[in-house]
Write a protein that holds these residues in place. Structure first.
Motif, mmCIF file in Angstrom:
data_model
loop_
_atom_site.group_PDB
_atom_site.id
_atom_site.type_symbol
_atom_site.label_atom_id
_atom_site.label_comp_id
_atom_site.label_asym_id
_atom_site.label_seq_id
_atom_site.Cartn_x
_atom_site.Cartn_y
_atom_site.Cartn_z
ATOM 1 N N VAL A 20 35.523 35.457 35.102
ATOM 2 C CA VAL A 20 36.094 34.121 35.268
ATOM 3 C C VAL A 20 35.013 33.129 35.685
ATOM 4 C CG1 VAL A 20 37.684 32.722 36.631
ATOM 5 C CG2 VAL A 20 38.414 34.948 35.769
ATOM 6 N N ILE A 21 34.173 33.519 36.643
ATOM 7 C CA ILE A 21 33.114 32.618 37.116
ATOM 8 C C ILE A 21 32.148 32.282 35.986
ATOM 9 C CG2 ILE A 21 31.124 32.431 38.662
ATOM 10 C CD1 ILE A 21 32.667 34.111 40.686
ATOM 11 N N ILE A 22 31.742 33.309 35.243
ATOM 12 C CA ILE A 22 30.811 33.063 34.127
ATOM 13 C C ILE A 22 31.466 32.182 33.064
ATOM 14 C CG2 ILE A 22 29.592 34.178 32.219
ATOM 15 C CD1 ILE A 22 29.151 36.582 34.085
ATOM 16 N N SER A 23 32.735 32.448 32.760
ATOM 17 C CA SER A 23 33.443 31.655 31.753
ATOM 18 C C SER A 23 33.578 30.198 32.192
ATOM 19 C CB SER A 23 34.828 32.248 31.496
ATOM 20 O OG SER A 23 34.736 33.570 31.010
ATOM 21 N N ASP A 24 33.915 29.973 33.466
ATOM 22 C CA ASP A 24 34.006 28.604 33.976
ATOM 23 C C ASP A 24 32.658 27.896 33.885
ATOM 24 O OD1 ASP A 24 36.664 28.933 34.526
ATOM 25 O OD2 ASP A 24 36.421 29.198 36.689
ATOM 26 N N THR A 25 31.598 28.614 34.240
ATOM 27 C CA THR A 25 30.260 28.026 34.209
ATOM 28 C C THR A 25 29.845 27.668 32.791
ATOM 29 O OG1 THR A 25 29.647 29.357 36.147
ATOM 30 C CG2 THR A 25 27.850 28.369 34.868
ATOM 31 N N VAL A 26 30.083 28.593 31.860
ATOM 32 C CA VAL A 26 29.714 28.341 30.461
ATOM 33 C C VAL A 26 30.548 27.208 29.873
ATOM 34 C CG1 VAL A 26 29.707 29.342 28.143
ATOM 35 C CG2 VAL A 26 28.878 30.681 30.080
ATOM 36 N N ALA A 27 31.861 27.201 30.166
ATOM 37 C CA ALA A 27 32.734 26.151 29.638
ATOM 38 C C ALA A 27 32.315 24.783 30.162
ATOM 39 C CB ALA A 27 34.187 26.442 30.018
ATOM 40 N N THR A 28 32.019 24.716 31.460
ATOM 41 C CA THR A 28 31.577 23.443 32.045
ATOM 42 C C THR A 28 30.258 22.996 31.445
ATOM 43 O OG1 THR A 28 32.687 24.036 34.117
ATOM 44 C CG2 THR A 28 31.063 22.277 34.215
ATOM 45 N N ALA A 29 29.315 23.922 31.304
ATOM 46 C CA ALA A 29 28.007 23.578 30.726
ATOM 47 C C ALA A 29 28.152 23.108 29.283
ATOM 48 C CB ALA A 29 27.077 24.785 30.802
ATOM 49 N N PHE A 30 29.044 23.762 28.539
ATOM 50 C CA PHE A 30 29.245 23.376 27.138
ATOM 51 C C PHE A 30 29.772 21.944 27.033
ATOM 52 C CE2 PHE A 30 32.318 22.928 23.661
ATOM 53 C CZ PHE A 30 31.485 23.127 22.564
ATOM 54 N N VAL A 31 30.790 21.621 27.842
ATOM 55 C CA VAL A 31 31.372 20.275 27.788
ATOM 56 C C VAL A 31 30.345 19.240 28.226
ATOM 57 C CG1 VAL A 31 33.124 18.759 28.784
ATOM 58 C CG2 VAL A 31 33.719 21.095 28.133
ATOM 59 N N VAL A 32 29.637 19.520 29.315
ATOM 60 C CA VAL A 32 28.640 18.573 29.824
ATOM 61 C C VAL A 32 27.531 18.367 28.801
ATOM 62 C CG1 VAL A 32 26.830 18.301 31.555
ATOM 63 C CG2 VAL A 32 29.129 18.964 32.262
ATOM 64 N N ALA A 33 27.061 19.460 28.186
ATOM 65 C CA ALA A 33 25.994 19.340 27.190
ATOM 66 C C ALA A 33 26.469 18.584 25.958
ATOM 67 C CB ALA A 33 25.499 20.735 26.801
ATOM 68 N N ALA A 34 27.705 18.858 25.526
ATOM 69 C CA ALA A 34 28.225 18.178 24.341
ATOM 70 C C ALA A 34 28.367 16.678 24.579
ATOM 71 C CB ALA A 34 29.574 18.783 23.946
ATOM 72 N N ILE A 35 28.948 16.307 25.722
ATOM 73 C CA ILE A 35 29.131 14.884 26.023
ATOM 74 C C ILE A 35 27.790 14.213 26.290
ATOM 75 C CG2 ILE A 35 30.080 13.274 27.734
ATOM 76 C CD1 ILE A 35 32.479 15.100 27.968
ATOM 77 N N GLY A 36 26.945 14.881 27.069
ATOM 78 C CA GLY A 36 25.629 14.310 27.345
ATOM 79 C C GLY A 36 24.790 14.174 26.098
ATOM 80 N N GLY A 37 24.842 15.196 25.234
ATOM 81 C CA GLY A 37 24.060 15.128 24.002
ATOM 82 C C GLY A 37 24.541 14.037 23.064
ATOM 83 N N PHE A 38 25.896 13.911 22.923
ATOM 84 C CA PHE A 38 26.433 12.916 21.995
ATOM 85 C C PHE A 38 26.107 11.504 22.447
ATOM 86 C CE2 PHE A 38 29.894 10.065 20.716
ATOM 87 C CZ PHE A 38 29.810 10.182 19.334
ATOM 88 N N PHE A 39 26.364 11.214 23.720
ATOM 89 C CA PHE A 39 26.112 9.862 24.205
ATOM 90 C C PHE A 39 24.652 9.640 24.556
ATOM 91 C CE2 PHE A 39 30.654 10.368 24.921
ATOM 92 C CZ PHE A 39 31.147 9.154 24.478
ATOM 93 N N GLY A 40 23.949 10.750 24.837
ATOM 94 C CA GLY A 40 22.535 10.603 25.176
ATOM 95 C C GLY A 40 21.689 10.197 24.000
ATOM 96 N N VAL A 41 22.097 10.615 22.789
ATOM 97 C CA VAL A 41 21.344 10.236 21.587
ATOM 98 C C VAL A 41 21.331 8.726 21.426
ATOM 99 C CG1 VAL A 41 21.368 10.355 19.071
ATOM 100 C CG2 VAL A 41 21.757 12.414 20.422
ATOM 101 N N ARG A 42 22.423 8.093 21.827
ATOM 102 C CA ARG A 42 22.509 6.639 21.705
ATOM 103 C C ARG A 42 21.742 5.937 22.815
ATOM 104 N NH1 ARG A 42 28.810 5.694 21.546
ATOM 105 N NH2 ARG A 42 28.076 3.524 21.406
ATOM 106 N N ASN A 43 21.316 6.718 23.794
ATOM 107 C CA ASN A 43 20.575 6.130 24.909
ATOM 108 C C ASN A 43 19.320 6.968 25.168
ATOM 109 O OD1 ASN A 43 22.688 4.045 26.206
ATOM 110 N ND2 ASN A 43 23.763 5.902 25.540
ATOM 111 N N ALA A 44 18.606 7.276 24.103
ATOM 112 C CA ALA A 44 17.491 8.209 24.182
ATOM 113 C C ALA A 44 16.400 7.744 25.135
ATOM 114 C CB ALA A 44 16.887 8.422 22.784
ATOM 115 N N SER A 45 16.287 6.480 25.321
ATOM 116 C CA SER A 45 15.200 5.971 26.161
ATOM 117 C C SER A 45 15.367 6.364 27.625
ATOM 118 C CB SER A 45 15.130 4.441 26.042
ATOM 119 O OG SER A 45 16.360 3.870 26.471
ATOM 120 N N ASN A 46 16.583 6.470 28.105
ATOM 121 C CA ASN A 46 16.783 6.809 29.510
ATOM 122 C C ASN A 46 17.501 8.138 29.698
ATOM 123 O OD1 ASN A 46 19.314 6.176 28.698
ATOM 124 N ND2 ASN A 46 19.714 4.639 30.283
ATOM 125 N N TRP A 47 17.470 9.007 28.677
ATOM 126 C CA TRP A 47 18.173 10.287 28.742
ATOM 127 C C TRP A 47 17.685 11.135 29.915
ATOM 128 C CZ3 TRP A 47 21.892 13.534 28.036
ATOM 129 C CH2 TRP A 47 21.656 14.896 28.075
#
Length: 475
Positions: A20-47
């Protein structure tokens, strides 16, 4: 049963917790990376300077909140609504702390993480937890991943506990041995098939020797406060968890609290909450959810209405008086599933009634049309009740709406079902529907009234989909 078996039980519990702990960690990391990556591309200068820090900080904050609120405690994993209640509380706490941190740091990007990332993490982690729980419950139905229980109490209360654990194996308990006020004999005597291993005075010795994971103390005059305290002391240092069943067996969840009063531990039972903030939230969710579901199901409802018209003579809808909150009558709307005049023909079928208690049910009711049988099996005939929810006479989740003649025969205890709005679904819907004995259906409705919470509503709504697809108890 021996200490080695207890060790294996603890091993699977720890392994499941790690998963459960590993699954929660991976799920959280996946969502954070997906959102950060999608919006970060549009703000590459301050990523690297802003987006990377916020993404990493959000994940640490979420995981820290899960640990702080004990959302990974073995006692709640895979057990009832409390697991999802703690998970929701953790993520709400993370969102509040994140918002306050954003205000303090005057960050302009914090809204994305509060209003997009945290809700997305909530959706993904709750789905992941539910899938893990399905796997765990499947193992338990096969007799695996169960906690061995020593039950200690009067024969009547122990029998009730044994029956409940056998009926609901997904809860994770299996009574392996029993201690009663008197041992019936050495080794061979049994209580509902479970060995009686000794007297109530022998409980601690058997636990230390045989390694039971749970000691379930059920009511008996023997259990005085001093004896319970001594038993708790004798179990210290071991792996066994002591569970004491209160006299109020059907009161549980958020209404039970242990408080220190005048230096003594007291079990405080709070009054059921029929008003207040959570109830206001429930009312908003009901009407908003009904409106959304009506829009989503509009094409399906149109198709069902056409099939009803083509299949048999009569109107599309069936209207019936039902009793709602505080005994007020309202008109319930369903798709018609019977031939015209079905109500008048009911008296002729009274001697064939297969329903329990006050209910009238027939598995092969001759009044049901061909299309009606399909609609009933998958509860499609109940979709128009969303209009009742939208207008406020019903709720998405609640007790079953009774007929006037049923409610007129209610005693004072059963009338407590009328303290809340009836529901489109409820504990009765996910527990067998028409296959339930009358007493069990009443018990489930009263349990909902007594122990209602938003988390319980969420769990019931989630399980309703599976119950509808399986069609169990629907006729």
């Amino acid at each position: 049963m021996n200490g080695r078996l207890s060790r294996s039980v603890i091993d699977w519990e720890q392994q499941y917790r790690r998963t459960v702990i590993i699954s929660d960690t991976v799920a959280t990391a996946f969502v954070v990376a997906a959102i950060g990556g999608f919006f970060g591309v549009r703000n590459a200068s301050n990523w690297h300077e802003k987006w990377g820090i916020l993404a990493f900080g959000t994940e640490l904050l979420v995981l820290g909140a899960l640990a702080t609120t004990r959302a990974w405690a073995p006692a709640v994993l895979g057990e009832g609504a409390e697991e999802f209640r703690r998970l929701g509380r953790s993520l709400f706490t993370a969102a509040v702390v994140l918002a306050l941190g954003g205000i303090a740091l005057t960050s302009h990007n914090i809204k994305l993480w509060v209003f997009v990332a945290i809700p997305a993490i909530t959706l993904v982690t709750m789905t992941e937890r539910y899938l893990l729980r399905l796997w765990l419950h499947k193992q338990r139905n096969y007799g695996r991943c169960l906690r061995p229980v020593l039950a200690a109490g009067s024969p009547a209360t122990v029998r009730d506990l044994i029956a409940r654990t056998r009926k609901f194996p997904h809860l994770g308990w299996r009574v392996e041995a029993v201690c009663t006020p008197y041992a019936l004999g050495p080794g061979g005597d049994r209580l509902d098939g479970v060995p009686v291993v000794g007297r109530l005075t022998d409980v601690a010795n058997h636990v230390r020797r045989d390694g039971y994971r749970v000691v379930a103390v059920t009511p008996d005059p023997y259990w005085t406060p001093d004896r319970l305290q001594r038993l708790a002391w004798n179990l210290e240092g071991g792996d066994a968890e002591m569970v004491v069943a209160p006299v109020l067996m059907e009161v549980a969840g958020p209404r039970l609290h242990v408080d220190a009063v005048l230096g003594m531990p007291m079990l405080r039972v709070s009054m059921p909450a029929f008003t207040g903030g959570p109830r206001a939230v429930k009312a908003v969710v009901d009407r908003l959810g009904a409106a959304i579901l009506l829009v989503l199901f509009a094409p399906l409802m149109l198709l069902v209405g056409l099939l009803v018209l083509v299949d048999s003579r009569g109107g599309v809808f069936y209207r019936q008086h039902r009793v709602g909150k505080d005994g007020r009558q309202f008109t319930l709307v369903k798709f018609r599933t019977m031939v015209p005049g079905a109500d008048r023909a009911r008296a002729e079928l009274a001697d064939r009634n297969e329903g329990a208690g006050l209910l009238f049910k027939l598995r092969r009711d001759p009044r049901v049309t061909r299309v009606g049988g399909v609609l009933r099996r998958y509860s499609l005939d109940e979709l128009p009740q969303l209009l009742n929810v939208l207008t406020g006479s019903m709720s998405l989740v609640g007790p079953r709406p009774p007929l006037p003649e049923e409610s007129a025969a209610y005693g004072p205890d059963i009338r407590r079902r009328l303290l809340v709005k009836p529901g489109l679904t409820g504990l009765w819907q996910i527990s067998g529907r028409s296959d339930l004995p009358w007493e069990e259906a009443v018990r489930l409705d009263l349990r909902y009234v007594e122990d209602w919470s938003l988390a319980l509503d969420a769990v019931i709504l989630w399980k309703t989909l599976r119950a509808v697809l399986q069609g169990q108890g629907a006729y």
